[in-house]
Scaffold this motif. Sequence first.
Motif, PDB file in Angstrom:
ATOM      1  N   ALA A 115       0.845  -1.192   0.000  1.00 25.12           N
ATOM      2  CA  ALA A 115       0.000   0.000   0.000  1.00 25.12           C
ATOM      3  C   ALA A 115       0.881   1.243   0.000  1.00 25.12           C
ATOM      4  N   THR A 143      -5.703   0.231  -7.881  1.00 25.92           N
ATOM      5  CA  THR A 143      -4.830  -0.915  -7.627  1.00 25.92           C
ATOM      6  C   THR A 143      -4.085  -1.338  -8.887  1.00 25.92           C
ATOM      7  N   TRP A 155      -1.979  -1.240  -3.914  1.00 19.91           N
ATOM      8  CA  TRP A 155      -3.117  -0.326  -3.932  1.00 19.91           C
ATOM      9  C   TRP A 155      -2.703   1.005  -3.338  1.00 19.91           C
ATOM     10  N   GLN A 157      -3.480   4.440  -1.363  1.00 25.53           N
ATOM     11  CA  GLN A 157      -4.297   5.064  -0.330  1.00 25.53           C
ATOM     12  C   GLN A 157      -4.228   6.575  -0.512  1.00 25.53           C
TER      13      GLN A 157
END
Length: 223
Positions: A115, A143, A155, A157
């Motif tokens: 992430a 993603t 992915w 954030q």
Amino acid sequence: MDRVGTPEILARTADELSDWRRLAQPLTARFRAEDDVAGAAFVAAIAQAAAAAGHAVPEIRLGRGLVDVALFSVDETGDRCVTAKDLELALVITGIAQSFELSSLPGEAARVELALDTADLAVTGPFWAALLTGDAGHLTGDTVFDPSDRVPAVWFQRRDAQPEPRQRWHLDLWLAPEVADARIAAAVAAGGTLIDDAQAPAFTVLADPEGNKVCVCTAVGRA
């Protein structure tokens, strides 16, 4: 495409699909074989069952006495999801495992996602897609998925732009819900710190002794 929501998946994995766990996008299972030859035969039987069902071959990892299977479908946008067809094939694979007298190890199933915090997905995403998969077009929504599954999914954030230095990368470790608390406790006992459990069991934020953060994730509490 008939996507199945997480609550229904959790209900099915608590019943006739008890070998399986929802970890990030896929439905995942781990089986123990008596030997590598039996494991290889099991893998071949899965491939044959998938072909007979008109399903793409699942993501399969054959290790020493272990077989990991991940089931998912890909929609028209490239996003990964679980469908009714995946659940049907999972039930077939469970039956094959029983016929081979393989034991299931659902609590050992695990999956890692990377992430990255970003303030500009449109700029950052294509770079990582191109670097990790060789094609900037492998960014789906928020993603990066590698079609051949050579590397973990990444992915993004969304965060406001912030000055450096700060941690922007972290791991999301997806676990079977029944083992997450014990794994968190073990990590804390090994020197970690519980940072935030307000969203548990969906995710719990830990930090290592140097402050690097990681999220322990489960499918419980998700849509």
